[in-house]
Design a protein around this motif. Structure first.
Motif, mmCIF file in Angstrom:
data_model
loop_
_atom_site.group_PDB
_atom_site.id
_atom_site.type_symbol
_atom_site.label_atom_id
_atom_site.label_comp_id
_atom_site.label_asym_id
_atom_site.label_seq_id
_atom_site.Cartn_x
_atom_site.Cartn_y
_atom_site.Cartn_z
ATOM 1 N N SER A 161 0.640 -1.259 0.006
ATOM 2 C CA SER A 161 0.074 0.152 0.109
ATOM 3 C C SER A 161 0.917 1.307 -0.091
ATOM 4 N N HIS A 162 1.940 1.220 0.730
ATOM 5 C CA HIS A 162 3.034 2.371 0.704
ATOM 6 C C HIS A 162 3.811 2.531 -0.674
ATOM 7 N N CYS A 163 3.725 1.785 -1.591
ATOM 8 C CA CYS A 163 4.831 1.590 -2.650
ATOM 9 C C CYS A 163 4.197 2.831 -3.679
ATOM 10 N N SER A 164 4.950 3.687 -4.129
ATOM 11 C CA SER A 164 4.827 4.543 -5.080
ATOM 12 C C SER A 164 5.268 4.249 -6.314
ATOM 13 N N ILE A 165 6.271 3.502 -6.233
ATOM 14 C CA ILE A 165 6.923 3.017 -7.568
ATOM 15 C C ILE A 165 6.444 1.552 -7.693
ATOM 16 N N HIS A 166 5.981 1.193 -9.248
ATOM 17 C CA HIS A 166 5.483 0.027 -9.463
ATOM 18 C C HIS A 166 6.847 -0.880 -9.598
ATOM 19 N N ARG A 167 6.779 -2.005 -9.298
ATOM 20 C CA ARG A 167 7.877 -3.360 -9.555
ATOM 21 C C ARG A 167 8.370 -3.343 -10.734
ATOM 22 N N ASN A 168 7.769 -3.023 -11.833
ATOM 23 C CA ASN A 168 8.056 -3.177 -12.938
ATOM 24 C C ASN A 168 8.901 -2.112 -13.348
ATOM 25 N N THR A 169 8.796 -0.822 -12.897
ATOM 26 C CA THR A 169 9.940 0.192 -13.021
ATOM 27 C C THR A 169 11.142 -0.359 -12.938
ATOM 28 N N VAL A 170 11.388 -0.787 -11.668
ATOM 29 C CA VAL A 170 12.403 -1.219 -11.265
ATOM 30 C C VAL A 170 13.179 -2.360 -12.210
ATOM 31 N N VAL A 171 12.223 -3.269 -12.490
ATOM 32 C CA VAL A 171 12.656 -4.473 -13.038
ATOM 33 C C VAL A 171 13.335 -3.898 -14.476
ATOM 34 N N ARG A 172 12.414 -2.944 -15.080
ATOM 35 C CA ARG A 172 12.973 -2.473 -16.391
ATOM 36 C C ARG A 172 14.342 -1.765 -16.261
ATOM 37 N N LEU A 173 14.570 -1.079 -15.320
ATOM 38 C CA LEU A 173 15.669 -0.237 -14.880
ATOM 39 C C LEU A 173 16.862 -1.252 -15.070
ATOM 40 N N ALA A 174 16.524 -2.421 -14.280
ATOM 41 C CA ALA A 174 17.598 -3.543 -14.126
ATOM 42 C C ALA A 174 18.041 -4.226 -15.450
ATOM 43 N N HIS A 175 16.835 -4.353 -16.114
ATOM 44 C CA HIS A 175 17.003 -4.932 -17.582
ATOM 45 C C HIS A 175 17.848 -3.950 -18.440
ATOM 46 N N THR A 176 17.398 -2.770 -18.373
ATOM 47 C CA THR A 176 18.404 -1.739 -19.412
ATOM 48 C C THR A 176 19.855 -1.875 -19.020
ATOM 49 N N TYR A 177 20.006 -1.741 -17.566
ATOM 50 C CA TYR A 177 21.527 -1.992 -17.394
ATOM 51 C C TYR A 177 21.813 -3.217 -17.200
ATOM 52 N N ARG A 178 21.077 -4.261 -17.604
ATOM 53 C CA ARG A 178 21.897 -5.595 -17.739
ATOM 54 C C ARG A 178 22.499 -5.862 -16.459
ATOM 55 N N SER A 179 21.737 -5.638 -15.145
ATOM 56 C CA SER A 179 22.264 -5.984 -14.080
ATOM 57 C C SER A 179 21.203 -6.846 -13.123
ATOM 58 N N PRO A 180 21.908 -7.460 -12.183
ATOM 59 C CA PRO A 180 20.692 -8.206 -11.466
ATOM 60 C C PRO A 180 20.095 -7.326 -10.350
ATOM 61 N N LEU A 181 18.919 -7.880 -10.294
ATOM 62 C CA LEU A 181 17.954 -7.133 -9.225
ATOM 63 C C LEU A 181 17.550 -7.806 -8.061
ATOM 64 N N LEU A 182 17.702 -7.298 -6.781
ATOM 65 C CA LEU A 182 17.422 -8.086 -5.872
ATOM 66 C C LEU A 182 16.337 -7.630 -5.013
ATOM 67 N N PHE A 183 15.507 -8.211 -4.490
ATOM 68 C CA PHE A 183 14.250 -7.606 -3.643
ATOM 69 C C PHE A 183 14.533 -8.138 -2.204
ATOM 70 N N CYS A 184 14.391 -6.989 -1.219
ATOM 71 C CA CYS A 184 14.666 -7.330 0.171
ATOM 72 C C CYS A 184 13.880 -6.204 0.810
ATOM 73 N N ASP A 185 13.229 -6.562 1.969
ATOM 74 C CA ASP A 185 12.631 -5.754 3.128
ATOM 75 C C ASP A 185 13.941 -5.445 3.848
ATOM 76 N N LEU A 186 14.432 -4.252 3.789
ATOM 77 C CA LEU A 186 15.666 -4.023 4.911
ATOM 78 C C LEU A 186 15.343 -3.842 6.181
ATOM 79 N N GLU A 187 13.975 -3.474 6.200
ATOM 80 C CA GLU A 187 13.455 -2.994 7.691
ATOM 81 C C GLU A 187 13.393 -4.277 8.698
ATOM 82 N N ILE A 188 13.219 -5.332 7.973
ATOM 83 C CA ILE A 188 13.241 -6.761 8.826
ATOM 84 C C ILE A 188 14.395 -7.295 8.992
ATOM 85 N N GLU A 189 14.859 -7.572 10.204
ATOM 86 C CA GLU A 189 16.172 -7.917 10.729
ATOM 87 C C GLU A 189 16.576 -9.214 9.970
#
Lengths: 244, 181
Positions: free
Chosen positions: B108-136
């Motif tokens: 509900s708090h996400c203002s950027i769509h997941r796909n935006t980041v996916v496409r960014l990573a794809h354009t730069y040919r780099s791996p994309l990792l997902f992680c909730d850094l707030e959880i220990e």
């Protein structure tokens, strides 16, 4: 306009017992040489890898990259091509490594077998176990195959039965329809009409004759109730022929 | 303010340096601490930066891996990352850059769509990792992964290079991108 960006650095010295850097020289001399050896070997592997990377970069930089401005689609296509090339090179290398490993393994195996006594070797036990397992696998696969064949046959038969029953039902339906049509057509045909008309005229004529006979007998003032034969005739004449 | 180049300095002995770039200082600090807690045979150095370019005045070791942290809750962090990407030498994108997207857990708090980041990573040919850094726990796991990635990019793992790893990581990404397009 320069953007001021903050930068912080955090460091941590190397971890885990024994493999410390040079400062940690203290300790029993017996344990240390081994750890130092490991450390040195590890550093050697690292340096080798890093040297390899630098060499690769140098080689890569010797190739001239095309400087012309290409469409984005073209760039994407080119990148994909290059990536595929990398993949193919990797696969080829892996295949060769595999072949080499297999050759080395088979030579080592051969040498080992030549040395040891064949009957008691653990290797032979392993191989026998492998053979048994393979036999089991093959048998199970054969059984699976047979069962699948049976299943397929049953399914085919079911399909055939279904189709046959469909056909039969269709036939029944067409027969019924035909009968209904015949019935309808029969009712409407002319023959029936003429026959009906003839029947009607005959009935009328007979009714007239009946009435005539009735009146004759009644008019002759004969006591028809006494004679059983005459009684029967009179009663018969009462029959209304239209009801038949 | 020159572009950051990957191999312009010699590597330190048994040293691996990672640069975390992102606008969320607290998260970066926590991630850095988790990484330093990890057991690792090489010496780890973690540098934090809000954005590139980095000031030239500081004497820093050769950077082996750059992780761009994008917080899916704020568009500002994405913008920041996109601007910073221009200051990198192209040679970095051969496996020494990773994108890390955080905050995907709270949709509900996400203002950027997941796909935006996916496409960014794809354009730069780099791996994309997902992680909730707030959880220990997730942070600790991600720290482990990053340490391993860092070791490979620094050349401490014989037989695996950054480019090798890149093509290994690539295999799982493509199907989802194609169905998104």
């Amino acid at each position: 306009m320069e953007t001021q960006s903050e930068e912080q650095a955090v460091t941590k010295p190397a971890d885990s017992g024994g493999e410390g850097g040079p400062p940690q020289v203290a300790g029993a001399q017996a344990a240390r040489p081994e750890d130092r050896m490991t450390l040195l070997l590890r550093l050697r592997a690292q340096t080798k890898q890093q040297l390899l990377e630098y060499k690769a970069m140098v080689d890569a930089n010797e190739e001239k990259t095309p400087e012309q401005i290409m469409q984005e689609k073209q760039i994407e296509a080119k990148i994909e091509e290059l990536e595929n090339e990398v993949e193919e090179a990797k696969i080829a290398f892996e295949m060769k490594k595999l072949a080499l490993d297999r050759m080395q393994l088979s030579t080592a195996l051969k040498k080992h077998l030549e040395k040891t006594d064949i009957k008691t070797s653990v290797l032979m036990d392993n191989m026998k176990q492998i053979l048994n397992l393979n036999k089991l696998i093959m048998k199970s696969q054969q059984e699976t195959w047979d069962l699948e064949e049976k299943l397929l046959d049953v399914r085919k038969k079911r399909l055939q039965l279904k189709q046959a029953s469909e056909r039969k039902l269709l036939e029944i339906q067409t027969e019924k329809n035909k009968q209904k049509e015949d019935l309808d057509s029969m009712e409407n045909s002319d023959k029936i009409k003429t026959i009906q008309q003839n029947l009607e005229t005959e009935i009328q004529i007979t009714t007239v004759i009946q009435n005539v006979f009735q009146n004759l007998i009644l008019g002759s003032k004969v006591n028809w109730a006494e004679d059983p034969a005459l009684k029967e005739t009179v009663l018969q004449l009462e029959k209304n022929l239209t009801m038949i | 303010m020159s572009a950051l180049r990957p191999l312009d300095k010699l590597p330190g002995l048994n040293t691996a340096t990672i640069l975390l770039v992102g606008t969320e200082d607290a998260l970066l600090q926590q991630l850095a601490d988790s990484m330093l807690k990890e057991d690792c045979t090489s010496e780890l150095k973690v540098h934090l930066a809000r954005s590139l370019p980095l000031p030239c005045s500081v004497n820093r070791p050769r950077i082996d891996l750059i992780v761009f942290v994008v917080n899916l809750h704020s568009k500002h962090s994405l913008q920041n990352v996109e601007e910073s990407l221009c200051h990198l030498d192209a040679a970095f994108f051969l496996g020494k850059v990773t994108f890390l997207a955080t905050g995907a857990g709270r949709d509900s708090h996400c203002s950027i769509h997941r796909n935006t980041v996916v496409r960014l990573a794809h354009t730069y040919r780099s791996p994309l990792l997902f992680c909730d850094l707030e959880i220990e726990d997730f942070r600790a796991t991600m720290a482990q992964r990053l340490v391993r990635l860092l070791q490979i990019c620094a050349g401490h793992v014989p037989g695996v290079s950054a480019l090798n790893l890149l093509s290994l990581l690539r295999g799982s990404e493509n199907p989802s991108l194609e169905e998104a397009l």
